[in-house]
Scaffold this active site. Structure first.
Site, PDB file in Angstrom:
ATOM      1  N   SER A  91       0.842  -1.190   0.000  1.00  0.00           N
ATOM      2  CA  SER A  91       0.000   0.000   0.000  1.00  0.00           C
ATOM      3  C   SER A  91       0.878   1.242   0.000  1.00  0.00           C
ATOM      4  O   SER A  91       1.783   1.380   0.818  1.00  0.00           O
ATOM      5  CB  SER A  91      -0.899   0.000   1.246  1.00  0.00           C
ATOM      6  OG  SER A  91      -1.697   1.153   1.287  1.00  0.00           O
ATOM      7  N   GLY A  92       0.633   2.142  -0.946  1.00  0.00           N
ATOM      8  CA  GLY A  92       1.415   3.360  -1.047  1.00  0.00           C
ATOM      9  C   GLY A  92       2.631   3.255  -1.935  1.00  0.00           C
ATOM     10  O   GLY A  92       3.421   4.198  -2.035  1.00  0.00           O
ATOM     11  N   THR A 100      -1.591   2.662  -8.258  1.00  0.00           N
ATOM     12  CA  THR A 100      -2.611   3.424  -8.986  1.00  0.00           C
ATOM     13  C   THR A 100      -1.975   4.313 -10.046  1.00  0.00           C
ATOM     14  O   THR A 100      -2.451   4.389 -11.187  1.00  0.00           O
ATOM     15  CB  THR A 100      -3.442   4.267  -8.003  1.00  0.00           C
ATOM     16  OG1 THR A 100      -4.105   3.394  -7.076  1.00  0.00           O
ATOM     17  CG2 THR A 100      -4.472   5.088  -8.742  1.00  0.00           C
ATOM     18  N   SER A 130      -5.186   5.974  -1.578  1.00  0.00           N
ATOM     19  CA  SER A 130      -5.221   4.513  -1.570  1.00  0.00           C
ATOM     20  C   SER A 130      -6.509   3.996  -2.197  1.00  0.00           C
ATOM     21  O   SER A 130      -7.610   4.417  -1.821  1.00  0.00           O
ATOM     22  CB  SER A 130      -5.113   4.002  -0.127  1.00  0.00           C
ATOM     23  OG  SER A 130      -5.221   2.598  -0.080  1.00  0.00           O
ATOM     24  N   GLY A 143      -2.672  -3.693  -2.237  1.00  0.00           N
ATOM     25  CA  GLY A 143      -1.394  -4.221  -1.792  1.00  0.00           C
ATOM     26  C   GLY A 143      -1.517  -4.931  -0.454  1.00  0.00           C
ATOM     27  O   GLY A 143      -2.524  -4.808   0.263  1.00  0.00           O
ATOM     28  N   GLU A 152      -1.422  -5.660   3.306  1.00  0.00           N
ATOM     29  CA  GLU A 152      -1.675  -4.690   4.372  1.00  0.00           C
ATOM     30  C   GLU A 152      -1.421  -5.298   5.748  1.00  0.00           C
ATOM     31  O   GLU A 152      -1.798  -6.448   6.020  1.00  0.00           O
ATOM     32  CB  GLU A 152      -3.115  -4.161   4.309  1.00  0.00           C
ATOM     33  CG  GLU A 152      -3.381  -3.294   3.084  1.00  0.00           C
ATOM     34  CD  GLU A 152      -4.727  -2.606   3.124  1.00  0.00           C
ATOM     35  OE1 GLU A 152      -4.928  -1.687   2.301  1.00  0.00           O
ATOM     36  OE2 GLU A 152      -5.575  -2.975   3.956  1.00  0.00           O
TER      37      GLU A 152
END
Length: 654
Positions: free
Chosen positions: A45-46, A50, A116, A355, A357
């Site tokens: 994540s991050g 995207t 996110s 993603g 987590e």
């Protein structure tokens, strides 16, 4: 932002250099061979999934430029309606403009990422035989509906609420939806975390403008846009509704609440119908139906469930509307027909999935997300590592098999029928009187033999459990698992939506009634069961096409630019299987060609040998002749180089 890299690519015909260019490789392969391709974007994540997906879609859109005409009703600045105005819209632009819409309604700020994606999506872009982009279709996975009601400290609700309340919406529209006197701090669903801004410098007013522009490009009519925003604003007002307790087991909607009238007007409900739907429920005993009242706490929980369900239905309806604009309509003809410029000859899928987590508190959503990542990691291992090595064995190449991490035991722990955590949860949700505690006790008994499962004394006391994932250990809190998996919306609430005088709201009710269409008769499908089936379908689709991989790496955990933390990056490379993929490529044969392609490309290096072989009495394969000639030439050059080096050494000695 994250650093994009890639893993494996197509099968025997692909080279490693092409794998490192996932989008160009996919586009070239799809147009040249008419074969279906997929680009799987993954990472923490991050890490930038995207943004990477946008880059890929931009590139694929540039492969083709095609305009379509559409008749629309538009308004001039003076407010005059112009009928049947024909405008040119690039289908490529329409496909790209799906992103701002989905981001507004499906993305949010989390602890790790300011934008996110709280859902997964698979975008299948459709091409004709001559490489023209025809359209696309979008499939979404597991929208995080619990975020509508509550967010942890440092996180926000979905962007759309802040875009409306923080400078995006015009004063006229704010007045229309009775929001002129309110800010994000005034509504429960936007203020519970105390976080209102974004750390990445993006302004909500600007993204709201991007949203409205995208809706215009996508062909959303003014009425459709107004209805979509009206329901969104209605949910803001709904979050502030209150209940009055009449007794220990009875309550009613607070008629004095200033938000009630606005909510009823926007949704097309009567106060009596709303009160009946939220504060009472009916039970059937034989042929008779009896109505019972609900206590205040349960009525409030029912209101929360209603808000989550309506937003989920709104999101699904938006995705359907986007697909109706950009998806090629089937004409019943097979691929490769005479009208090749109008038929789908190949597709390129782009997967932007959540993603891995691991937060301070991890719940049902994180279990589903990490289950998905485990499944895709196994698919990556099988395709890039195992299949590559098996190909060497098939070709009789001397090879020492490289071991790589296997995670089937984790997938069995989570998803195996009968003994997996999600199937156990499904069984609990179908049985009467079950709670999070009965679910926790059930998995403690049935999963304790799995080496990847952990439940020590502290965890059992707190109704938690741990799983050793491929990316590291994660502890899950079972609080809310049963409720989230059931995702029940009382039939009274569905009937309330159907009773609305607003046709758009009744459409949302139809969307809700269709969400369990995949369930067997008399058997309601759970969230976990539906997600497991979607994941199985996704893996089956990937297995049938040529996948390419993009691994996004997060350079640091502080969300700051120009800071590269090698320890964090190296850990992501190991967890994603990239290190093993590099090991296989280094000791193996990353450059691979079909015999015909090899001869065609390197014929010039052995023209004389090929010519002599064609005149010989013994028939030899051109590839064997060429390889022998090139090998002999390389050896001769090495001998000449060694001889020259020896003469130089002798001269230096003298």
């Amino acid at each position: 932002r994250g650093v994009a890299g890639s893993g494996g690519g197509g099968g025997g015909g692909g080279s490693s250099s092409r794998r490192r260019r996932a989008a160009p490789s996919s586009g070239d392969s799809a147009s040249a061979k008419g074969s279906d391709q997929a680009i799987l974007v993954s990472g923490e994540s991050g890490a930038g999934k995207t943004v990477t997906t946008k880059f890929i879609m931009n590139y694929l859109a540039m492969l083709s430029k095609r305009s379509v005409s559409s008749s629309v009703l538009t308004k001039t600045q003076s407010g005059r309606t112009v009928t049947a105005e024909v405008r040119k819209v690039d289908i490529e632009q329409q496909v790209l403009q799906s992103n701002p819409i989905l981001e507004s309604f499906g993305n949010a700020r989390t602890v790790r990422n300011d934008n996110s994606s709280r859902f997964g999506k698979y975008i299948e872009i459709q091409f004709s035989s001559n490489g023209t982009l025809l359209g696309a279709s979008i499939k979404t996975y597991l929208l995080e509906k619990v975020r509508i009601i509550t967010q942890t400290e440092g996180e926000r609700n979905y962007h759309i609420f802040y875009e409306i309340l923080q400078g995006g919406m015009t004063d006229e529209d704010l007045e229309k939806f009775s929001l002129s006197d309110y800010t994000a701090e005034d509504f429960r669903i936007t203020s519970c975390s105390g976080t209102y801004d974004r750390r990445d410098g993006v302004e909500d007013a600007e993204t709201y403008q991007d949203l409205t522009d995208a809706m215009d490009t996508m062909g959303f009519t003014e009425t459709e846009q107004t209805n979509t925003l009206a329901v969104t604003c209605a949910l803001l007002h709904a979050s502030n509704l209150t209940m009055n307790a009449l007794s220990a087991d009875e309550c009613e909607i607070d008629r004095e609440n200033v938000h009630l009238g606005v909510f009823l007007s926007l949704m097309g409900f009567t106060p009596e119908a709303l009160n009946q739907a939220l504060c009472y429920f009916s039970i059937k005993a034989g042929k008779e139906s009896h109505t019972r009242s609900l206590p205040k706490l349960k009525a409030e929980k029912g209101l929360e469930a209603f808000v989550k369900a309506v937003y989920g239905a709104l999101f699904d309806l938006i995705v359907r509307r986007i697909n109706s604009s950009i998806t090629v309509k089937s004409d019943g003809k097979k691929r490769g027909g005479s009208q090749s410029d109008k038929l789908i000859a190949a597709t390129i899928g782009v997967l932007d999935i959540f993603g891995f987590e691991s937060f301070k508190t991890n719940s049902f959503e994180q279990l589903c997300i990490n289950y998905c990542n485990e499944a895709l990691q196994q698919q990556f291992n099988l395709f890039v590592l195992k299949n590559e090595q098996e190909e060497y064995e098939r070709e009789g190449i001397a090879w020492s098999f490289i071991e790589f991490p296997e995670n089937q035991d984790v997938l069995d722990l989570i998803g195996k029928k009968g003994s997996g955590i999600i199937p156990i949860l499904d069984d609990q949700c179908r049985a009467p009187g079950t709670t999070d505690k009965t679910f926790a006790n059930d998995i403690y008994n049935k999963c304790k033999g799995n080496s990847r499962f952990e439940a020590n004394f502290r965890q059992v006391g707190a109704l938690c459990f741990g799983i050793q994932h491929y990316a590291g250990p994660v502890e899950y809190d079972t609080a809310g698992f049963v409720e989230k998996n059931r995702d029940d919306l009382p039939k009274e609430a569905t009937e309330l939506l159907l009773s609305s005088t607003n046709n758009f709201v009744t459409t949302l009710a139809e969307v809700l009634s269709g969400t369990s269409a995949g369930a067997k008769p008399g058997k309601k499908i759970t969230v976990g069961g539906q997600f497991s089936q979607q994941l199985a379908d996704l893996r089956a689709k990937i297995d049938l096409i040529s996948p390419h991989y993009v691994r996004c790496l997060k350079p640091n955990d502080m969300l700051v630019p120009d800071h590269f933390d090698p320890v964090i990056v190296a850990d992501q490379l190991r967890c994603a299987g990239v290190v093993e993929a590099v090991r296989v490529s280094r000791v193996g044969y990353p450059q691979r060609y079909s015999h015909a392609l090899f001869v065609n490309r390197y014929r010039i290096l052995g023209l004389r040998a090929l010519k002599n072989a064609s005149k010989g009495t013994v028939r030899k394969k051109p590839v064997e002749v060429l390889v022998t000639a090139i090998s002999k030439r390389i050896l001769d050059l090495e001998r000449e180089e060694d001889a020259g080096s020896s003469e130089t050494d002798d001269a230096g000695t003298e």
